[in-house]
Enzyme design. Structure first.
Site, short mmCIF file in Angstrom:
data_model
loop_
_atom_site.label_atom_id
_atom_site.label_comp_id
_atom_site.label_asym_id
_atom_site.label_seq_id
_atom_site.Cartn_x
_atom_site.Cartn_y
_atom_site.Cartn_z
N LYS A 67 -12.08 -3.42 8.72
CA LYS A 67 -12.04 -4.28 7.55
C LYS A 67 -13.17 -5.30 7.58
CE LYS A 67 -8.50 -7.17 9.75
NZ LYS A 67 -7.31 -7.99 9.55
N ARG A 114 7.88 -10.70 5.40
CA ARG A 114 7.69 -10.45 6.83
C ARG A 114 8.39 -11.54 7.61
NH1 ARG A 114 1.19 -9.20 6.45
NH2 ARG A 114 1.36 -7.70 4.74
N HIS A 141 -5.65 -1.36 -4.62
CA HIS A 141 -6.08 -0.21 -3.83
C HIS A 141 -6.94 0.69 -4.70
CE1 HIS A 141 -2.55 -1.72 -1.66
NE2 HIS A 141 -3.27 -1.42 -0.61
N ASP A 192 -3.01 -7.93 -4.41
CA ASP A 192 -3.32 -6.65 -3.76
C ASP A 192 -3.90 -5.65 -4.75
OD1 ASP A 192 -3.41 -5.32 -1.40
OD2 ASP A 192 -1.26 -5.25 -1.09
N CYS A 219 0.80 -1.23 0.00
CA CYS A 219 0.00 0.00 0.00
C CYS A 219 0.83 1.29 0.00
CB CYS A 219 -1.02 -0.01 1.14
SG CYS A 219 -0.50 -0.73 2.68
N GLN A 242 0.76 -11.10 -2.51
CA GLN A 242 -0.63 -10.70 -2.28
C GLN A 242 -1.29 -10.32 -3.60
OE1 GLN A 242 0.21 -7.54 0.62
NE2 GLN A 242 -0.94 -8.73 2.14
N HIS A 246 -8.39 -0.90 0.62
CA HIS A 246 -7.42 -1.98 0.43
C HIS A 246 -8.22 -3.26 0.19
CE1 HIS A 246 -4.18 0.31 2.78
NE2 HIS A 246 -5.29 0.95 3.07
#
Length: 646
Positions: A472, A366, A388, A386, A337, A384, A518
């Protein structure tokens, strides 16, 4: 007054001081025997504890998740009591309930403990249950608690007590065993009828690799032996479906200690499967107006300081990468993000440009402790799906609903029939965990609740489960054997646009702040593939499976015809291979069944002469003889039907 909603939906009132046991008994003796605890104003309490305030009460039984928690939390104390009797002097860490039972972290000192000791512990637990001893809650001062565990010599409990507030500390006594715990618990061990210790693991005290490693014992209990038997059968089925086992058998992925723990390597078949999943989602996203982007795998530390990820997760990330020549520091990317915020900020934006939807299959890193790594479900490097969305406040609800539609389409296509949408909100009593203003949090939480209602989702609310920058909507799905997995998340964020100073020019020619959504329908490719493997048992949908058919020539004489069939089918986009081994046809069929290939095409003299294939479906189903074109059309129609959008 105490208001209680009865099982038939009617409401009955009781005076203060009544207990859940008394309420249940006044309704029926059968209900009273099954009440484990009570939900009082959203707080679970023991069934024997007097309710002294005006309250709404819900009685909890084994069929309620909160009831199971109370049952298993009490069972953790039961196991600890049995272990203390069998191994005097051991020290105890924590013993919480979990979704599938409970565990206790224990310092066994010089005792050598193994699974061979499980039966002995189970027998001692059953002996304690048979005594029908009571479980008694008592409040103690902080000094009393410190004195007790100082005398006992349990430094783990002493450390826990230091973090507690005086006046809010409780002990639970059962037989000769006393434990520090906030509860609630059963009032007696008697309801615990079936016991099974499951496994051992190592667990560093408080998750710190620099602290002592304790022994974690996982176990489960039930109020009926039949339920334990059913659970053990489920465990056996879960072992068969273990994605690590099937992934190895199907040659989808591997791990290498030389590469590094928690860093999966995708093999050709797995990479092809993953690519098809990505292409599937890219096609769906394209119809919803998403644009693909690609960002670096690292970012300057200042980027994550701006976003707040450094302050929140910096200690749990990999060490920064330094450039001594220029004095810069970089992080392996823990999130996509912040990079996407910079994409938005790369040029001036107008309200006419919004909503801006950007998507990336972005790999992030991570640091997970080695003891917590588990196949593809817990790794250190993962990708991910992902995206946005930057939008105006007027566009927020519609955009959020469209993301819900994408998630539900994915679930339908991949045959995830049962799911619950979890609305994850911040804890209002622990606001320091989060960034942003109360006003923005309220607006974000309201938007999620409204969108979930608009799409008629079956929702549950979880306080304290929000991301640090926003609430979320998490989708919890059940797989084919009833296990729950968290797949897919959508988050509303007012805070990162503010931290990055993102703006757009509105129709009033003034500057405004966009809202950020997100979303990751799969969550991560690694975890999603793991869940999909275990959901399907490796029998993937035909459109997704790495190998749709295998050609089995009955002898070497028909290898040329097999290659002819392979060429024609490949030209029609059927994923097919040939088993040219000198094995008997029966052995080839068995091996193809083990590899979970959906279709086996047996070719011999008759098929060669007629330009056909004898089709056998996985599961030993004889489909019959088809022409090569008919089989290709059969596959194409099946795939198209599976991917058809209502």
């Amino acid at each position: 007054m105490i208001n209680i909603t009865l099982p038939d939906g009617t409401i009955k009132q009781y005076n203060k001081g009544v207990t859940a046991n008394e309420i249940a008994l006044s309704i029926s003796e059968g209900l009273a025997r099954n009440v484990l605890a009570a939900m009082v104003n959203e707080q679970t309490v023991e069934s024997s504890r007097p309710i002294e305030t005006d309250a709404h009460v819900r009685l909890l039984t084994w069929n309620d998740p909160e009831g199971k928690n109370v049952f298993w939390h009490t069972s953790a104390h039961l196991m600890a009591e049995a272990i203390e009797q069998l191994y005097p002097g051991v020290k105890f860490g924590i013993g919480p309930c979990i979704e599938t039972g409970f565990y206790y972290d224990i310092d066994f000192l010089d005792y050598n403990i193994s699974s061979d000791d499980f039966k002995r512990i189970e027998d001692k637990m059953a002996e304690i249950v048979a005594s029908k001893q009571a479980v008694v809650r008592r409040e103690v001062s902080k000094q009393e608690a410190l004195d007790y565990f100082t005398k006992k010599g349990d430094e783990y409990k002493l450390e826990l007590i230091q973090d507690l507030e005086d006046g809010k500390i409780t002990f639970y006594d059962s037989g000769t065993f006393t434990d520090l715990c906030r509860g609630p618990h059963l009032t007696s061990m008697a309801p615990i009828k079936a016991i099974k210790l499951l496994s051992l693991a190592g667990a560093y005290w408080r998750g710190d690799e620099k602290r002592k490693q304790l022994t974690r014992i996982y176990a489960v209990t039930f109020p009926k032996k039949k339920e334990l038997d059913e659970y053990l059968l489920l465990l056996e089925e879960a072992k068969k479906r273990d994605h690590r086992k099937i992934g190895k058998e199907l040659e989808l992925f591997t791990f290498s200690q030389k590469v590094g723990a928690g860093l999966p390597i995708w093999l050709p078949k797995g990479a092809a499967l993953r690519e098809r999943l990505e292409n599937f989602l890219k096609k769906v996203q394209k119809t919803y107006g998403y644009q693909q982007v690609i960002c670096p795998h690292i970012g300057n530390v200042d980027l994550y300081k701006t976003s707040g990820h450094y302050q929140k997760y910096g200690q749990d990330s990999f060490r920064p990468i330094s450039t001594p020549q220029e004095g810069e520091e970089f992080f392996l990317k823990p999130m996509n993000c912040p990079h996407h915020c910079e994409i938005y900020a790369s040029k001036p934006r107008s309200y006419k440009d919004l909503p801006l939807r950007i998507a990336e299959f972005g790999t992030v890193y991570r640091y997970e402790q080695s003891g917590e790594l588990h196949g593809l479900t817990r790794v250190r490097g993962f990708t991910q799906d992902d995206a946005h969305i930057f939008c105006t406040s007027e566009q927020l609800e519609e955009e959020f609903c469209k993301v819900i539609d994408i998630v539900l389409y994915i679930f339908k296509t991949l045959d995830f029939k049962e799911y619950i949408a979890q609305v994850s909100l911040r804890d209002p009593n622990n606001k320091e965990k989060y960034i942003g203003t109360d006003e923005n949090w309220q607006k974000a939480e309201n938007a999620i609740m409204k969108a979930a209602k608009e799409r008629n989702l079956n929702t549950v609310v979880e306080i304290g489960e929000a991301a640090f920058y926003g609430p979320k909507l998490d989708f919890m799905v059940k797989d084919a054997i009833g296990r729950k997995w968290q797949l897919g998340t959508i988050q509303v964020d007012y805070n990162l646009p503010e931290r990055f100073g993102l703006e757009y020019i509105g129709s009033d020619n003034e500057k405004h702040r966009p809202i950020m959504i997100h979303r990751a329908p799969f969550g991560s490719m690694e975890r999603f593939v793991a869940v999909l493997i275990e959901h399907t048992g490796g029998n993937f949908p035909l459109w997704l499976t790495p190998e749709q058919a295998v050609i089995l020539p009955i002898s070497e004489k028909y290898h040329d015809y097999a290659k002819y069939v392979e060429t024609l089918l490949s030209e029609k986009d059927v994923r097919v291979s040939i088993d040219e081994r000198g094995e008997k046809t029966g052995k080839k069929i068995r091996d193809a069944e083990m590899r979970k290939v959906p279709y086996m095409l047996i070719v011999g003299e008759k098929e060669q002469n007629d330009k056909t294939v004898s089709v056998r479906q996985h599961g030993q189903i004889d489909v019959g003889v088809m022409s090569i074109d008919d089989f290709a059309n059969f596959i194409a129609e099946h795939v198209q039907s599976s991917l058809k959008k209502d």
